[in-house]
Design a protein around this motif. Structure first.
Motif, PDB file in Angstrom:
ATOM      1  N   ALA A  78       0.856  -1.189   0.000  1.00  0.00           N
ATOM      2  CA  ALA A  78       0.000   0.000   0.000  1.00  0.00           C
ATOM      3  C   ALA A  78       0.892   1.239   0.000  1.00  0.00           C
ATOM      4  N   GLN A 114      -3.643   5.227   1.388  1.00  0.00           N
ATOM      5  CA  GLN A 114      -4.439   4.005   1.381  1.00  0.00           C
ATOM      6  C   GLN A 114      -4.532   3.450   2.805  1.00  0.00           C
ATOM      7  N   GLN A 115      -5.366   2.418   2.955  1.00  0.00           N
ATOM      8  CA  GLN A 115      -5.510   1.726   4.234  1.00  0.00           C
ATOM      9  C   GLN A 115      -5.265   0.237   4.000  1.00  0.00           C
ATOM     10  N   VAL A 155      -6.766  -3.895   0.834  1.00  0.00           N
ATOM     11  CA  VAL A 155      -6.297  -2.523   0.659  1.00  0.00           C
ATOM     12  C   VAL A 155      -7.526  -1.676   0.355  1.00  0.00           C
ATOM     13  N   ASP A 156      -7.722  -0.637   1.154  1.00  0.00           N
ATOM     14  CA  ASP A 156      -8.908   0.217   1.052  1.00  0.00           C
ATOM     15  C   ASP A 156     -10.194  -0.612   1.116  1.00  0.00           C
ATOM     16  N   GLY A 157     -10.180  -1.643   1.928  1.00  0.00           N
ATOM     17  CA  GLY A 157     -11.354  -2.481   2.131  1.00  0.00           C
ATOM     18  C   GLY A 157     -11.592  -3.531   1.065  1.00  0.00           C
ATOM     19  N   PRO A 171      -7.111  -2.532  10.633  1.00  0.00           N
ATOM     20  CA  PRO A 171      -6.695  -1.673   9.522  1.00  0.00           C
ATOM     21  C   PRO A 171      -5.802  -0.517   9.974  1.00  0.00           C
ATOM     22  N   PRO A 207      -4.182   3.168   8.423  1.00  0.00           N
ATOM     23  CA  PRO A 207      -4.030   4.151   7.338  1.00  0.00           C
ATOM     24  C   PRO A 207      -2.544   4.408   7.086  1.00  0.00           C
TER      25      PRO A 207
END
Length: 148
Positions: free
Chosen positions: A69, A73-74, A84-86, A106, A108
């Motif tokens: 990531a 992004q998360q 990544v990003d859910g 998670p 960030p």
């Protein structure tokens, strides 16, 4: 003159790096010598999927890991699966049976950093341990595009 040219290539463009751990196996085996594009030669910032060499925040030595990531992004790991990003990320080079029951995040990822993981997740010391890596610590991008 050829020696000067070769020195210039190594100083500014490409440099050999010896892999000292098995954290990227089986993509890159311990003891392998890989070629690294230096940042100026890469012509782009490091991005998801790139294998990079960087100065480890843990011990100051050169480490080689895969970018999972980038800043903004998360990242999360749920039962060994990367998100990544859910969104679930397929990782065909990862042996899921060796990392199931692993949870992280998670988290960030701050701007100006990347989150890196070794492909051999069971033994890798990576961003799960020392956090995101500043872009200023990136020494270069490993050349072989077949590792993406």
């Amino acid at each position: 003159m050829p020696a000067l040219l070769l020195l210039g290539v190594r100083v500014w463009l490409v440099e050999p790096v010896t892999v000292v751990s098995d954290s990227m196996a089986p993509a890159i085996m311990q003891g392998s010598v890989v070629m690294m594009y230096k940042p100026a030669a890469a012509h782009r910032p490091p991005q998801f999927g790139d294998i990079i060499a960087f100065t480890s925040p843990q011990d100051g030595h050169t480490a080689i890991k895969r970018i999972i990531a980038v800043g903004g992004q998360q990242v999360a790991i749920r039962d060994g699966e990367l998100f990544v990003d859910g969104l679930h990320v397929q990782e065909p080079s990862i042996d899921q049976s060796r990392i199931d029951a692993t949870y992280f995040g998670p988290l960030p990822i701050p701007t100006g950093t990347v989150f890196v993981l070794g492909d051999n997740r069971g033994v890798s010391i990576d961003s799960r341990d020392y956090g995101p890596v500043p872009l200023s610590a990136v020494q270069g991008i490993i050349l072989d595009s077949s590792h993406k």
